[in-house]
Design a protein around this motif. Structure first.
Motif, mmCIF file in Angstrom:
data_model
loop_
_atom_site.group_PDB
_atom_site.id
_atom_site.type_symbol
_atom_site.label_atom_id
_atom_site.label_comp_id
_atom_site.label_asym_id
_atom_site.label_seq_id
_atom_site.Cartn_x
_atom_site.Cartn_y
_atom_site.Cartn_z
ATOM 1 N N ALA A 268 122.893 -26.009 97.481
ATOM 2 C CA ALA A 268 123.486 -25.088 96.513
ATOM 3 C C ALA A 268 124.952 -24.824 96.851
ATOM 4 C CB ALA A 268 122.711 -23.767 96.490
ATOM 5 N N LEU A 269 125.255 -24.788 98.148
ATOM 6 C CA LEU A 269 126.617 -24.487 98.571
ATOM 7 C C LEU A 269 127.597 -25.576 98.159
ATOM 8 C CD1 LEU A 269 125.755 -23.181 102.144
ATOM 9 C CD2 LEU A 269 126.164 -21.832 100.081
ATOM 10 N N GLY A 270 127.133 -26.818 98.116
ATOM 11 C CA GLY A 270 128.008 -27.920 97.727
ATOM 12 C C GLY A 270 127.868 -28.336 96.279
ATOM 13 N N TYR B 143 129.509 -31.239 91.292
ATOM 14 C CA TYR B 143 129.713 -31.177 89.843
ATOM 15 C C TYR B 143 131.169 -31.509 89.499
ATOM 16 C CZ TYR B 143 129.715 -29.257 85.092
ATOM 17 O OH TYR B 143 129.834 -29.076 83.741
ATOM 18 N N ALA B 144 132.092 -31.030 90.322
ATOM 19 C CA ALA B 144 133.517 -31.238 90.049
ATOM 20 C C ALA B 144 133.909 -32.717 90.121
ATOM 21 C CB ALA B 144 134.357 -30.418 91.021
ATOM 22 N N GLN B 145 133.095 -33.532 90.772
ATOM 23 C CA GLN B 145 133.394 -34.970 90.820
ATOM 24 C C GLN B 145 133.293 -35.594 89.431
ATOM 25 O OE1 GLN B 145 130.691 -36.522 93.757
ATOM 26 N NE2 GLN B 145 131.740 -35.490 95.430
ATOM 27 N N ALA C 254 135.872 -27.952 86.787
ATOM 28 C CA ALA C 254 135.014 -27.050 87.555
ATOM 29 C C ALA C 254 135.730 -26.500 88.788
ATOM 30 C CB ALA C 254 133.724 -27.754 87.963
ATOM 31 N N LYS C 255 136.700 -27.262 89.292
ATOM 32 C CA LYS C 255 137.455 -26.812 90.471
ATOM 33 C C LYS C 255 138.237 -25.543 90.191
ATOM 34 C CE LYS C 255 138.113 -31.449 92.288
ATOM 35 N NZ LYS C 255 138.708 -32.647 91.759
#
Length: 113
Positions: A77-79, A84-86, A91-92
């Motif tokens: 969950a932390l990553g 998702y941002a990849q 999202a970043k």
């Protein structure tokens, strides 16, 4: 220039960080001005207590950790936002709220019907 409207997307987060997030839901189109003022746009039954989910509302990201999620999923969950941002670079730039199952506050459930 940011988005004016967006179809919220819900993804399940696998504990294996090499796996892409799997989209499991698509909400109804919302406009930025009405975010938080509407009834739900995502089906609540899409969330499963045994998993971790990422919800992209277009202007904010929620990471929901189900009560029954295992340790690997909780770590994943932390990553989740970085993964998702990849595929979704904007999202970043978005604020992220982590929500634990059973401790939902504020308007989280208002996003669901």
């Amino acid at each position: 220039k940011g988005l004016d409207e967006f179809k919220p997307k819900l993804f399940v987060v696998d504990e294996d960080p090499s796996k892409p997030l799997e989209q499991v839901g698509l909400g109804t189109l919302i406009k930025k001005a009405t975010l938080g003022k509407l009834g739900g746009f995502m089906n609540r039954s899409s969330l499963n207590d045994d998993n971790v989910f990422l919800l992209d509302t277009g202007w904010k990201i929620f990471v929901w950790i189900g009560k029954g999620a295992n340790a690997g999923e909780k770590v994943a969950a932390l990553g989740a936002v970085d993964r998702y941002a990849q595929t979704e670079p904007r999202a970043k730039e978005l604020p992220v709220t982590v929500v634990k199952g059973g401790q939902e506050r504020g308007g989280f459930w208002k996003l669901f019907k």
